[in-house]
Structure formats: C-alpha cells, structure tokens
Design a protein around this motif. Structure first.
Motif, PDB file in Angstrom:
ATOM      1  N   GLY A  51       0.815  -1.213   0.000  1.00  0.00           N
ATOM      2  CA  GLY A  51       0.000   0.000   0.000  1.00  0.00           C
ATOM      3  C   GLY A  51       0.846   1.259   0.000  1.00  0.00           C
ATOM      4  N   GLY A  52       1.932   1.231   0.760  1.00  0.00           N
ATOM      5  CA  GLY A  52       2.821   2.379   0.795  1.00  0.00           C
ATOM      6  C   GLY A  52       3.465   2.642  -0.552  1.00  0.00           C
ATOM      7  N   LEU A  53       3.848   1.574  -1.264  1.00  0.00           N
ATOM      8  CA  LEU A  53       4.442   1.733  -2.595  1.00  0.00           C
ATOM      9  C   LEU A  53       3.418   2.294  -3.573  1.00  0.00           C
ATOM     10  CD1 LEU A  53       6.767   1.357  -4.576  1.00  0.00           C
ATOM     11  CD2 LEU A  53       6.010  -1.005  -4.902  1.00  0.00           C
ATOM     12  N   ARG A  54       2.184   1.840  -3.467  1.00  0.00           N
ATOM     13  CA  ARG A  54       1.136   2.333  -4.357  1.00  0.00           C
ATOM     14  C   ARG A  54       0.880   3.821  -4.112  1.00  0.00           C
ATOM     15  NH1 ARG A  54      -1.960  -1.696  -3.700  1.00  0.00           N
ATOM     16  NH2 ARG A  54      -3.065  -0.870  -1.888  1.00  0.00           N
ATOM     17  N   GLU A  55       0.816   4.206  -2.834  1.00  0.00           N
ATOM     18  CA  GLU A  55       0.618   5.614  -2.502  1.00  0.00           C
ATOM     19  C   GLU A  55       1.805   6.462  -2.967  1.00  0.00           C
ATOM     20  OE1 GLU A  55      -1.749   7.409  -0.792  1.00  0.00           O
ATOM     21  OE2 GLU A  55      -3.162   5.741  -0.667  1.00  0.00           O
ATOM     22  N   LEU A  56       3.001   5.932  -2.755  1.00  0.00           N
ATOM     23  CA  LEU A  56       4.202   6.656  -3.175  1.00  0.00           C
ATOM     24  C   LEU A  56       4.182   6.902  -4.679  1.00  0.00           C
ATOM     25  CD1 LEU A  56       7.153   7.622  -2.344  1.00  0.00           C
ATOM     26  CD2 LEU A  56       7.887   5.402  -3.233  1.00  0.00           C
ATOM     27  N   THR A  57       3.863   5.871  -5.449  1.00  0.00           N
ATOM     28  CA  THR A  57       3.840   6.012  -6.901  1.00  0.00           C
ATOM     29  C   THR A  57       2.820   7.044  -7.340  1.00  0.00           C
ATOM     30  OG1 THR A  57       4.535   3.699  -7.185  1.00  0.00           O
ATOM     31  CG2 THR A  57       3.500   4.782  -9.072  1.00  0.00           C
ATOM     32  N   GLY A  58       1.613   6.967  -6.799  1.00  0.00           N
ATOM     33  CA  GLY A  58       0.570   7.918  -7.179  1.00  0.00           C
ATOM     34  C   GLY A  58       0.941   9.350  -6.842  1.00  0.00           C
ATOM     35  N   ASN A  59       1.462   9.578  -5.658  1.00  0.00           N
ATOM     36  CA  ASN A  59       1.832  10.938  -5.251  1.00  0.00           C
ATOM     37  C   ASN A  59       3.043  11.449  -6.018  1.00  0.00           C
ATOM     38  OD1 ASN A  59      -0.121  11.670  -3.204  1.00  0.00           O
ATOM     39  ND2 ASN A  59       0.781  10.039  -1.963  1.00  0.00           N
ATOM     40  N   LEU A  60       3.970  10.545  -6.346  1.00  0.00           N
ATOM     41  CA  LEU A  60       5.129  10.938  -7.139  1.00  0.00           C
ATOM     42  C   LEU A  60       4.692  11.413  -8.522  1.00  0.00           C
ATOM     43  CD1 LEU A  60       8.231  11.037  -7.593  1.00  0.00           C
ATOM     44  CD2 LEU A  60       8.085   8.637  -8.311  1.00  0.00           C
ATOM     45  N   LEU A  61       3.774  10.697  -9.153  1.00  0.00           N
ATOM     46  CA  LEU A  61       3.298  11.096 -10.475  1.00  0.00           C
ATOM     47  C   LEU A  61       2.538  12.418 -10.412  1.00  0.00           C
ATOM     48  CD1 LEU A  61       2.065   7.687 -11.969  1.00  0.00           C
ATOM     49  CD2 LEU A  61       4.320   8.749 -12.100  1.00  0.00           C
ATOM     50  N   ARG A  62       1.762  12.585  -9.361  1.00  0.00           N
ATOM     51  CA  ARG A  62       1.015  13.840  -9.194  1.00  0.00           C
ATOM     52  C   ARG A  62       1.988  15.014  -9.019  1.00  0.00           C
ATOM     53  NH1 ARG A  62      -1.462  12.426  -4.980  1.00  0.00           N
ATOM     54  NH2 ARG A  62      -3.019  11.239  -6.149  1.00  0.00           N
ATOM     55  N   TRP A  63       2.995  14.835  -8.178  1.00  0.00           N
ATOM     56  CA  TRP A  63       3.979  15.900  -7.966  1.00  0.00           C
ATOM     57  C   TRP A  63       4.716  16.221  -9.254  1.00  0.00           C
ATOM     58  CZ3 TRP A  63       9.475  15.095  -7.891  1.00  0.00           C
ATOM     59  CH2 TRP A  63      10.200  16.254  -7.595  1.00  0.00           C
ATOM     60  N   ARG A  64       5.070  15.190 -10.037  1.00  0.00           N
ATOM     61  CA  ARG A  64       5.768  15.420 -11.299  1.00  0.00           C
ATOM     62  C   ARG A  64       4.930  16.295 -12.230  1.00  0.00           C
ATOM     63  NH1 ARG A  64       4.650  12.856 -15.995  1.00  0.00           N
ATOM     64  NH2 ARG A  64       6.150  13.210 -17.697  1.00  0.00           N
ATOM     65  N   ARG A  65       3.628  16.011 -12.321  1.00  0.00           N
ATOM     66  CA  ARG A  65       2.754  16.813 -13.183  1.00  0.00           C
ATOM     67  C   ARG A  65       2.694  18.247 -12.697  1.00  0.00           C
ATOM     68  NH1 ARG A  65      -0.437  12.020 -12.974  1.00  0.00           N
ATOM     69  NH2 ARG A  65      -1.711  12.929 -11.314  1.00  0.00           N
ATOM     70  N   GLU A  66       2.537  18.419 -11.390  1.00  0.00           N
ATOM     71  CA  GLU A  66       2.434  19.767 -10.846  1.00  0.00           C
ATOM     72  C   GLU A  66       3.733  20.546 -11.023  1.00  0.00           C
ATOM     73  OE1 GLU A  66       1.312  19.034  -6.831  1.00  0.00           O
ATOM     74  OE2 GLU A  66      -0.786  18.578  -7.314  1.00  0.00           O
ATOM     75  N   ALA A  67       4.854  19.861 -10.949  1.00  0.00           N
ATOM     76  CA  ALA A  67       6.156  20.517 -11.118  1.00  0.00           C
ATOM     77  C   ALA A  67       6.506  20.711 -12.585  1.00  0.00           C
ATOM     78  CB  ALA A  67       7.241  19.695 -10.433  1.00  0.00           C
ATOM     79  N   ARG A  68       5.686  20.140 -13.474  1.00  0.00           N
ATOM     80  CA  ARG A  68       5.914  20.210 -14.918  1.00  0.00           C
ATOM     81  C   ARG A  68       7.299  19.696 -15.292  1.00  0.00           C
ATOM     82  NH1 ARG A  68       3.092  26.020 -16.674  1.00  0.00           N
ATOM     83  NH2 ARG A  68       0.999  25.488 -15.891  1.00  0.00           N
ATOM     84  N   ALA A  69       7.684  18.614 -14.629  1.00  0.00           N
ATOM     85  CA  ALA A  69       8.966  17.990 -14.934  1.00  0.00           C
ATOM     86  C   ALA A  69       8.833  17.147 -16.192  1.00  0.00           C
ATOM     87  CB  ALA A  69       9.415  17.124 -13.760  1.00  0.00           C
ATOM     88  N   GLY A  70       9.970  16.796 -16.766  1.00  0.00           N
ATOM     89  CA  GLY A  70       9.974  15.962 -17.963  1.00  0.00           C
ATOM     90  C   GLY A  70       9.898  14.485 -17.600  1.00  0.00           C
ATOM     91  N   GLN A  71      10.704  13.691 -18.268  1.00  0.00           N
ATOM     92  CA  GLN A  71      10.691  12.252 -18.051  1.00  0.00           C
ATOM     93  C   GLN A  71      10.998  11.890 -16.598  1.00  0.00           C
ATOM     94  OE1 GLN A  71      13.792  11.089 -20.756  1.00  0.00           O
ATOM     95  NE2 GLN A  71      12.359  10.550 -22.382  1.00  0.00           N
ATOM     96  N   LEU A  72      10.364  10.831 -16.154  1.00  0.00           N
ATOM     97  CA  LEU A  72      10.690  10.219 -14.874  1.00  0.00           C
ATOM     98  C   LEU A  72      11.223   8.819 -15.177  1.00  0.00           C
ATOM     99  CD1 LEU A  72      10.658   9.883 -11.774  1.00  0.00           C
ATOM    100  CD2 LEU A  72       8.253   9.162 -11.994  1.00  0.00           C
TER     101      LEU A  72
END
Length: 358
Positions: A102-123
């Motif tokens: 569950g922690g890995l799933r939450e981490l992945t979802g929040n990481l992707l959300r932060w990437r979009r908000e930061a307008r970063a490129g490739q992850l």
C-alpha cells in the motif's frame, strides 16, 4: 442521537520532495533490509557533486509522521528546459522502498502527481514502481545476487564441479596476492587499470573526479572497499565494491589482460566474498549484465548467484533509446585505436550529458 463522525485520516500522509540529507531518510533506510549503498545519501552526493545534478528524496509518511516509503532522485537537465527526474543515473538498481504494498502504491501515485504539478519531464526509475496507467515497466537487463555465508570457503563449498576453486588455487599458487584496501592512495592504481580496461572494451572511462567522489563520500566513510591483486609487486587486477546495510555491490572491475592466465579476477572476487562473509554481510550483487552478454552472465552464475530481471520504470511518451549498435561499434573502434586521452575525453563529454550513457 446522531453519531458524530471523525474525519477520516489518510493512511499515508505525503511529505513530498525533501533534501537527500534529511535524517528521516537515512533512519528509514537503516530499518529496510532491501536498502543498498545506492539508496544511501552518500551515493547521491557523489553523483550530484560529479555531474552537478540536484539531489532530493521523495518521502511518503504515515499518519504518525514516520516514513513508510521513499526513493532518492536526481534532477537532471533535459531538453526544452524541462528537467528529467532519475532514480538514479549511473546506478544499476535503485527501486523505491516501502514498508508494504500500500505504501508503494501511494508513493507512486503521489510521485506522479507531484511530477505533473512541477511540470517535470521524463521520470526514469531504475526499479519497478507500482502499476499505474502512466507507468511503463521494461526489463532492460539482468542482475545477479549471491547469498553469502559465514566464510568464503563455505560459499565455494556450494560450487560442486565448478572450475572456480581451481582457478583461485592457481592464482594463489602462481604468487598472485589479493588485498582489501580503503587507502586513498590506491585510487591511482585502480584508475590506471580501469582506464586500460575501458579502452580495451571500447567504452569511455568515467571521469576521474567521479571515482574521487566515490572515494571521498563512500570508501573513506567505510561504505565500500577496493580489492587489489598484485603479481611480483605489480597491480594486475582490481575491483571496487560498495558495502552497507548487509549488502555488497560489485561496481567496477579492471584487469591487465597480459596476466589473465594467472586468474587474478577470480581471486579478487573470492577475496571480496570472503571479506564480506566474515563481516556478516548478507548478499553480494554482481551488478548489471546486458541481456545479450551471455559470457558475463555465465561467469556470474558460476558463483552460484541468482539471476534476476532488472526492471526499469518510465513515465514518458516512450522509454529513452539505447545507443544504437552501429554507434557503439564506431565508438568502440575509435577508442580502441586512439590514445588513452581519447577514452578519457569521451567520458568527460558523454557521461552526465547523454542519457543513454546513464
């Protein structure tokens, strides 16, 4: 009488990106058996100072505030002024860590959300993120992991019918000596062999300052060691290992081909295994092998190591392309037929700038 409902507390509260030196990260790592030297802040520090990348850690905290998941990242300059996020370049394997699925799933979802908000490129993650529609997981190579024992002799005892014990005895009989070192002055001996080996293979050598940073931030701090083999007082083979938290990683190996018949590489590896066993380390990771390099894969399997897929995760329109075979052959021919200075110059030019070399 109506029951007053308390607001639901999310099972995991996001702490988000923090400094790679945040003490919560190291505290979390020390409690995770899967954490390797590649997760340690010292490795990120060595990479960041060499290539001028920005290091950070993405943390997931629970309701109590304790860290339940996380991963190191480096912000790498990308095209169109959009930074890439990598975990981590020049690192064979660095999967995200979590106390549960569950922690890995939450981490992945929040990481992707932060990437979009930061307008970063490739992850790009050198490990497997939790399944998500935007995440593409690709098997890029394999790694080999050897469970250790109380001594190197016990490890060799498992290898019934293997030629490795004979090769080790041959090296010792011929007068090859292998020693474990953390002395800074041995960096120069290793670098000479390393440059010679990379030139022979036709690949650029890493910048010398990268090895110096590894020595400063890891070897000098007890997070790694060098095994150096000598014959008639001359260095003929060496290997650099990172070691922490019960895990040993074989990072670089080098040797003088004129002395291969003495089997120094076998003695170097056995010396590292014996050193790690006697200090209570749990496993040795032989590092990355390309899928088409059957010779290297066979050498690692002969030690009794388990072959595991190296799965990398990409959040991008498509995974970055590897260097084409034609380009690799042309580069190899140039390096092998040019003075050593060309091998060094290409390393300075390509590493840290061309992501297919990361």
């Amino acid at each position: 009488m109506p029951v007053t409902r308390m607001p639901r507390v999310p099972p995991h509260k996001m702490s988000g990106p923090v400094s790679s030196e945040d003490p919560r990260w190291l505290g979390f790592l020390e409690a995770q058996p899967e954490a390797t030297p590649f997760h340690h802040p010292a490795w990120s520090r060595a990479l960041a100072q060499t290539y001028r990348f920005r290091p950070l850690v993405f943390l997931q905290t629970g309701a109590s505030g304790a860290v339940v998941a996380g991963m190191p990242l480096l912000e790498v300059p990308g095209p169109m002024r959009r930074s890439r996020l990598m975990s981590l370049p020049f690192t064979d394997s660095c999967p995200p860590l979590a106390t549960d699925v569950g922690g890995l799933r939450e981490l992945t979802g929040n990481l992707l959300r932060w990437r979009r908000e930061a307008r970063a490129g490739q992850l790009i993650v050198h490990g497997a993120l939790a399944p998500q529609p935007d995440v593409r997981v690709v098997t890029r190579a394999v790694r080999h992991v050897l469970p250790l024992a109380a001594s190197g002799d016990e490890v060799l005892g498992r290898l019934k019918g293997s030629p490795l014990p004979r090769a080790i005895r041959k090296a010792q009989r011929e007068g090859v000596e292998a020693t474990v070192s953390q002395a800074h002055e041995d960096l120069e001996l290793f670098y000479r062999l390393h440059l010679q080996t990379r030139r022979r293979l036709g690949v650029p050598v890493q910048p010398r300052r990268f090895l110096e940073r590894i020595w400063t931030h890891l070897i000098d701090q007890g997070l790694g060691f060098l095994v150096l083999a000598t014959y008639q007082s001359q260095p003929i083979a060496a290997a650099l290992f990172l070691a922490w938290n019960g895990n040993v990683i074989y990072k670089f190996g080098a040797s003088d081909r004129r002395h291969w018949e003495l089997r120094p590489n076998n003695l170097v590896m056995w010396t590292a295994i014996d050193w790690a066993c006697r200090r209570g380390y749990r496993q040795l990771d032989f590092g990355r092998s390309e899928l088409d390099n059957e010779g290297l894969r066979d050498f690692k399997r002969r030690w009794g190591a388990m072959e595991l897929p190296l799965r990398y995760s990409y959040v991008a329109a498509r995974p970055p392309r590897s260097t084409s075979p034609v380009t690799k052959r042309a580069l190899a021919a140039l390096i092998q037929t040019s003075p050593p200075a060309v091998c060094r110059a290409l390393g300075e030019l390509l590493y840290g700038r061309v992501m297919s070399f990361a």
